[in-house]
Design a protein around this motif. Structure first.
Motif: not given
Length: 234
Positions: A5-7, A17-19, A94-99, A198-200
């Motif tokens: 899941l990305a926010l 977005a859910l991938l 876990p958590l992922i930070g996206v630019s 979605a791109d993240m």
């Protein structure tokens, strides 16, 4: 297969977005996006609930959570980080930070097949957040490290001949303050495009596969200005 899941709330837009990677099938990507200035706190979690509900999944099915780490709106970044960290802590995921700048570049490449992009966001105070990218087959190569600077200091990456550049992001509203070389090298300018979760999600899934996910408490927003303000030209 992994589910992520990305926010994002790094700009005037808010998105989730859910991938889901599926063996032998195309990825499943479900998203919500809306221009909701000053409503991120109210809209972000419901968007997350919507994308999970659309595929009939509970949050416990997630393998990781991602969020737009910046640069961008200080308030929006804190909102997204807080929601994402809360979910990750609660689910023990876990958590992922996206630019944000990288997500803008991937979006331009995915949707329009642009190959060379300069992503820029209005950083206020007469500055822009900016980075440059070369894109091939859905992969991004950074040609300029993310930085904050006055728009007149921006220079095109060297060694690429007479490449036509595409400018994406709100920082290009300041293009008239940029140098003649930058303006001449710009084939297309899209200042109204916003980063999307979605791109993240796609970028975060690749980071997850590379083992780059981190415990929730280790991930922090990236403001850029805090790191480089003392280096501003005098």
């Amino acid at each position: 297969m992994p589910i992520l899941l990305a926010l994002d709330a790094s700009s005037s837009a808010c998105s989730a977005a859910l991938l889901r990677r599926r063996e032998g099938l195309d990825d499943e990507l479900i998203s919500r996006f809306a221009l909701t200035p000053r409503e991120h706190t109210r809209r972000l979690l419901p968007m997350a609930d919507e994308v999970l509900a659309e595929v009939g999944l509970a949050a416990s099915a997630l393998d990781a959570v991602a969020y737009g780490r910046g640069p961008g709106s200080f308030t929006g970044l804190r909102i997204a980080a807080g929601v994402a960290q809360g979910l990750a802590f609660g689910l023990d995921r876990p958590l992922i930070g996206v630019s944000t700048l990288e997500a803008l570049a991937l979006g331009g490449h995915r949707r329009h097949h642009y190959r060379r992009l300069i992503t820029a966001l209005d950083a206020r105070m007469g500055e822009i957040y900016v980075a440059a990218w070369q894109c091939r087959d859905g992969r991004l190569e950074a040609l300029m490290e993310e930085a904050v600077m006055p728009p007149e200091r921006l220079r095109l990456p060297e060694g690429l001949g007479d490449a036509d550049w595409v400018g994406i992001g709100s920082g290009w509203n300041l293009r008239e303050q940029m140098g003649v070389e930058v303006q001449a090298g710009l084939g297309l300018c899209l200042p109204d495009v916003e980063a999307e979760a979605a791109d993240m999600a796609l970028l975060a899934m690749e980071a997850l596969a590379r083992g780059e996910a981190r415990p929730a408490h280790e991930v922090q927003p990236v403001y850029l200005r805090n790191q480089v303000a003392w280096q501003k030209s005098r």
